[in-house]
Design a protein around this motif. Structure first.
Motif, PDB file in Angstrom:
ATOM      1  N   TYR A   1      -7.618  37.460  31.178  1.00  0.00           N
ATOM      2  CA  TYR A   1      -8.185  37.061  29.891  1.00  0.00           C
ATOM      3  C   TYR A   1      -8.059  35.555  29.704  1.00  0.00           C
ATOM      4  O   TYR A   1      -7.167  34.908  30.270  1.00  0.00           O
ATOM      5  N   LEU A   2      -8.923  35.022  28.885  1.00  0.00           N
ATOM      6  CA  LEU A   2      -8.776  33.641  28.464  1.00  0.00           C
ATOM      7  C   LEU A   2      -7.623  33.580  27.476  1.00  0.00           C
ATOM      8  O   LEU A   2      -7.451  34.478  26.646  1.00  0.00           O
ATOM      9  N   CYS A   3      -6.789  32.550  27.573  1.00  0.00           N
ATOM     10  CA  CYS A   3      -5.699  32.401  26.618  1.00  0.00           C
ATOM     11  C   CYS A   3      -5.508  30.926  26.284  1.00  0.00           C
ATOM     12  O   CYS A   3      -6.001  30.041  26.998  1.00  0.00           O
TER      13      CYS A   3
ATOM     14  N   GLU B   1     -12.450  37.608  25.464  1.00  0.00           N
ATOM     15  CA  GLU B   1     -12.889  36.739  26.570  1.00  0.00           C
ATOM     16  C   GLU B   1     -12.264  37.226  27.869  1.00  0.00           C
ATOM     17  O   GLU B   1     -11.341  36.628  28.402  1.00  0.00           O
ATOM     18  N   GLU B   2     -12.780  38.336  28.390  1.00  0.00           N
ATOM     19  CA  GLU B   2     -12.285  38.869  29.651  1.00  0.00           C
ATOM     20  C   GLU B   2     -12.919  38.090  30.800  1.00  0.00           C
ATOM     21  O   GLU B   2     -14.140  38.022  30.918  1.00  0.00           O
ATOM     22  N   LEU B   3     -12.086  37.511  31.648  1.00  0.00           N
ATOM     23  CA  LEU B   3     -12.579  36.673  32.737  1.00  0.00           C
ATOM     24  C   LEU B   3     -12.736  37.426  34.047  1.00  0.00           C
ATOM     25  O   LEU B   3     -13.462  36.981  34.940  1.00  0.00           O
ATOM     26  N   GLY B   4     -12.041  38.537  34.178  1.00  0.00           N
ATOM     27  CA  GLY B   4     -12.117  39.292  35.421  1.00  0.00           C
ATOM     28  C   GLY B   4     -11.344  40.588  35.336  1.00  0.00           C
ATOM     29  O   GLY B   4     -10.456  40.746  34.495  1.00  0.00           O
ATOM     30  N   ARG B   5     -11.704  41.519  36.202  1.00  0.00           N
ATOM     31  CA  ARG B   5     -11.026  42.816  36.224  1.00  0.00           C
ATOM     32  C   ARG B   5     -11.138  43.395  37.622  1.00  0.00           C
ATOM     33  O   ARG B   5     -12.168  43.258  38.284  1.00  0.00           O
ATOM     34  N   GLY B   6     -10.072  44.026  38.079  1.00  0.00           N
ATOM     35  CA  GLY B   6     -10.108  44.636  39.405  1.00  0.00           C
ATOM     36  C   GLY B   6      -8.908  45.525  39.614  1.00  0.00           C
ATOM     37  O   GLY B   6      -8.209  45.888  38.657  1.00  0.00           O
ATOM     38  N   SER B   7      -8.650  45.882  40.878  1.00  0.00           N
ATOM     39  CA  SER B   7      -7.531  46.761  41.186  1.00  0.00           C
ATOM     40  C   SER B   7      -6.195  46.108  40.839  1.00  0.00           C
ATOM     41  O   SER B   7      -5.203  46.780  40.595  1.00  0.00           O
TER      42      SER B   7
ATOM     43  N   GLU C   1      -6.075  25.648  27.497  1.00  0.00           N
ATOM     44  CA  GLU C   1      -6.555  26.979  27.848  1.00  0.00           C
ATOM     45  C   GLU C   1      -6.149  27.334  29.273  1.00  0.00           C
ATOM     46  O   GLU C   1      -6.137  26.476  30.164  1.00  0.00           O
ATOM     47  N   PHE C   2      -5.823  28.615  29.461  1.00  0.00           N
ATOM     48  CA  PHE C   2      -5.417  29.122  30.765  1.00  0.00           C
ATOM     49  C   PHE C   2      -6.055  30.483  31.007  1.00  0.00           C
ATOM     50  O   PHE C   2      -6.698  31.051  30.122  1.00  0.00           O
ATOM     51  N   ALA C   3      -5.869  30.985  32.202  1.00  0.00           N
ATOM     52  CA  ALA C   3      -6.291  32.343  32.540  1.00  0.00           C
ATOM     53  C   ALA C   3      -5.041  33.214  32.569  1.00  0.00           C
ATOM     54  O   ALA C   3      -4.130  32.952  33.362  1.00  0.00           O
TER      55      ALA C   3
END
Length: 339
Positions: free
Chosen positions: A51-53, A40-46, A61-63
């Motif tokens: 991830y969802l956790c 459950e990848e929520l975002g990706r960048g520099s 649940e948190f990010a």
């Protein structure tokens, strides 16, 4: 059709995470206390990857935001962000819940916000945007910024991407991303030379002294964009945007402003003032006629939505390009035939 709730939001305590002062846990694996859901990848960048956790003890649940710190400057920036976020406890601010540091990677557990970016939401085909709805959003934004300032902190990167909707159905917003935020000491002169060009204040571009009023210029630009779909100081390049900011010229001539009240225009004028000391404070914004007495007319801002959609699409492309560049720097091979 989806009409935004135009009344002040009612807090729903059962979905808010408890406030707590966060201390970084060194050389402790986050997986000790949390299940990290890598699928459950929520975002990706520099900055890294989110991830969802799920916290094992509570099930909340948190990010989980993983940031690789490659040098002292990156570490200093992350430590500053954690320090600032750990003292911000307010319904309009994303909450920091936990933090881990293993020497090479810093992992922070953040409140999970599922509603997406505010501007992404309002351009939905079935979403009806009105000036009254804009008031509901701007009132919350000013409330959050006012709290940040009351804690002697300047955000310094207020822009549309950093305003999220808490859920996909409610009207509550959250301010995020304190990576550029700074503590303010009135006894010391503070100058910075960073920010997002089309939303940053003239004093930043000119490398002059900054203060809480620096954030207020950004709010003026955001409000102008929310009501019209036009970014007042947008340029084809960062240099062009910064030049427009230093000149500070804007108008309400576009057709998108035909259905916008004079009170709203006066609100914007009170923020997009070249002399920072003459801008409204966040507290004064909440007392302004436009925010205090919501407009009676609820005409759908169709022209604004059409222009906002173009703005969001442009931002999506920029974000996509930046993500590809970031992945390449991390060693990923991108097949451009598939992008």
């Amino acid at each position: 059709m989806i009409y935004v709730d135009e009344d002040d939001p009612i807090e729903d305590d059962d979905i808010l995470i408890p406030y707590r002062d966060v201390k970084v846990k060194h050389n402790v694996d986050p997986k000790t206390d949390y299940d990290i859901i890598k699928d459950e990848e929520l975002g990706r960048g520099s900055y890294g990857t989110v991830y969802l956790c799920r916290e094992k003890s509570s099930g909340h649940e948190f990010a989980a935001k993983y940031v690789h710190v490659k040098n002292k400057e990156e570490r200093r920036n992350m430590e500053n962000e954690i320090d600032i976020m750990s003292c911000l406890h307010h319904p309009r601010i994303i909450q920091l819940y936990d933090a881990f540091d293993n020497g090479k990677t810093i992992c922070v557990m953040l409140e999970l916000i599922s509603g997406g970016e505010l501007f992404e939401r309002v351009i939905d085909e079935d979403f009806v945007l009105t000036e009254k709805a804009c008031v509901a959003f701007m009132r919350q934004i000013c409330d959050g910024v006012g709290y940040i300032h009351s804690q002697s902190i300047i955000h310094l990167d207020l822009k549309p991407e950093n305003i999220l909707c808490l859920t996909k159905t409610g009207n509550r917003i959250k301010l995020i991303d304190f990576g550029m935020a700074r503590r303010f000491d009135p006894a010391k002169k503070l100058k910075v030379l960073f920010g997002t060009p089309e939303f940053t204040a003239p004093e930043v571009v000119n490398f002059d002294e900054i203060s809480f009023y620096t954030d207020m210029w950004s709010l003026g630009s955001i409000c102008y964009l929310l009501l019209s779909g036009i970014s007042p100081f947008y340029g084809d390049t960062d240099l062009e945007s910064m030049t427009k900011v230093t000149v500070g010229k804007y108008d309400f001539d576009d057709e998108a402003f035909n259905n916008i009240s004079q009170d709203a225009k006066d609100f914007i004028k009170s923020l997009l003032v070249m002399d920072g000391k003459k801008r409204l404070t966040a507290a004064q914004c909440l007392e302004h006629t436009w925010l205090k007495k919501s407009p009676k007319q609820t005409t759908a801002l169709s022209t604004t939505k059409a222009k906002l959609k173009k703005f969001v699409i442009r931002k999506r492309w920029i974000k996509a390009v930046n993500t590809i560049i970031a992945l390449q720097k991390m060693g990923a091979k991108i097949d451009f035939d598939l992008v």
